[in-house]
Design an enzyme around this catalytic site. Sequence first.
Site, short mmCIF file in Angstrom:
data_model
loop_
_atom_site.label_atom_id
_atom_site.label_comp_id
_atom_site.label_asym_id
_atom_site.label_seq_id
_atom_site.Cartn_x
_atom_site.Cartn_y
_atom_site.Cartn_z
N TYR A 240 -10.75 -3.74 -5.00
CA TYR A 240 -10.10 -2.54 -5.52
C TYR A 240 -8.91 -2.88 -6.40
CZ TYR A 240 -6.30 -3.30 -2.19
OH TYR A 240 -5.24 -3.85 -1.50
N PHE B 178 -0.06 -1.03 -8.29
CA PHE B 178 0.76 -1.42 -7.14
C PHE B 178 0.07 -2.45 -6.25
CE2 PHE B 178 -1.43 2.49 -5.71
CZ PHE B 178 -2.04 2.04 -4.56
N ASP B 179 -1.25 -2.61 -6.39
CA ASP B 179 -1.94 -3.60 -5.56
C ASP B 179 -3.34 -3.84 -6.12
OD1 ASP B 179 -2.33 -5.41 -3.55
OD2 ASP B 179 -2.89 -3.93 -2.04
N ILE C 226 -5.82 4.19 5.39
CA ILE C 226 -5.25 5.53 5.22
C ILE C 226 -6.37 6.56 5.22
CG2 ILE C 226 -3.15 4.77 4.04
CD1 ILE C 226 -4.51 5.38 1.39
N TYR D 171 0.31 7.73 1.80
CA TYR D 171 1.51 7.21 2.48
C TYR D 171 2.62 8.25 2.58
CZ TYR D 171 -0.76 2.69 2.30
OH TYR D 171 -1.65 1.66 2.47
N PHE E 267 -7.57 4.64 -6.44
CA PHE E 267 -8.22 3.38 -6.11
C PHE E 267 -9.54 3.29 -6.87
CE2 PHE E 267 -5.48 3.96 -2.43
CZ PHE E 267 -5.00 2.68 -2.23
#
Length: 490
Positions: A212, A222-223, A242, A268, A284
């Site tokens: 992802y 962010f990731d 999540i 989050y 994502f």
Amino acid sequence: SYDRGSTFNVFVGKGQLIAGMDKALVGMCVNERRFVKIPPKLAYGSEGVSGVIPPNAVLHFDVLLIDLWNSEDEVQVQTYFKPEKCPRTVQVSDFVRYHYNGTFLDGTLFDSSHNRMRTYDTYVGIGWLIPGMDQGLLGMCVGEKRIITIPPFLAYGEEGDGKDIPGQASLVFDVVLLDLHNPKDGITIEDQHVPESCERRSQSGDFIRYHYNGTLLDGTLFDSSYSRNRTYDTYVGKGYVIAGMDEGLLGVCTGEKRRIIIPPHLGYGEEGRGKIPGSAVLVFDIHVVDFHNPSDSVSITVNYKPSNCTVLSKKGDYLKYHYNASLLDGTLLDSTMTVEKHLLEEEGKFTYGLKGNTLFSVSEDKDPSLPFVVTEGEVPGSAVLVFDIELLELVSGLPEGYMFVWNGEVSPNLFEEIDQNHDGEVLLKEFSEYIQAQVDSGKGKLAPGFDFEKIVQNMFTNQDRDGNGKVTAEEFKLKDQEAKEEHDEL
């Protein structure tokens, strides 16, 4: 007015000023500076102002226009950048995150979210903002940039905010919208690629491996699992991820690519996490590598079967075959098409020969939830494996527990035949030579695929019960004789 530290605020053309000033201010622009000369007849005339302006005085004003508005003005919106794609715009009751610079009409900065390095986060259209901003944010797209000009009666009015914004000030906000959602939103799924063949879709309880990229709505990364060069592996539908991802990973096919957009209450939340700010919508882009369920068993598909197929492989048989080993996404792990390998049964495992110094082995039941043991690390953990197999040769094995069997009747004088020098003791050399002769003549058969010397050594050790390196007639027993003696009480 400079001495007083405040601007002079007045409506023009309504008799609130001397006639000359009423005329002089007409047609001015904000930030325009004029030198105005007013004769007495258009100022204070022959009377003047006691103690300040003498009679018949000509007045000179150095005027700088700071602000300008009309009671009929509305909020002005000027969009100077709008993304090509705008799937959704701000509506009443939406929650938004945006950056802004706030200035007066003359360009003086009074506030900036950029300086605080934190977005302004709020609901729109429900009174949490000044009325002009509530109106000015409506209809914006994520990524859009606009200038919102607000007259004072839709901002902080005659009193100002008591700090940085004076009374009757028009406000100009340069806004960029970063995020947008509604508390009623669920996740949004956008299919990017769905394989033509999809034998099964993921369900709650499955274990899934996927790659992802995680971004915010404005595209900020962010990731990424790709940057770690490792898939993200987890159970689905069990709260390990999540809530939005738990839902978004259901119903996918192996090889599928999809975009999952998750509102903050399914991500989050208000607090955020790490690089993810509070109340952030998450995006994502996932690529499903494989998935399985711990309850799955091996799946077999026969691609070709000879018409004359009377002998079927069974446990203990010695097989020679070719294979291609791959992951579910088609990544090739190993192949015998170039290097021939043999299948060896040993202690409940199938062994696929040697590749360099690397031993390949897989659990006998081929359960895909169990790892494929490769010391080189070519196979990732929790990976489903696909073997494309072509059986080339089959040698029947021995019954379970046997390393050697007789093809005919066993001689009643077996010990005497092995004891070649008739000294009542059989040494390993005598034993080995006898077994070799039986195999060569076809009278006996060893378990296929094993080293001859190791088998013979193992058989001899089992007979040498006192461990002195010699087997006597009293020690020597056939396997079926041992079984009868062990269960003689039955």
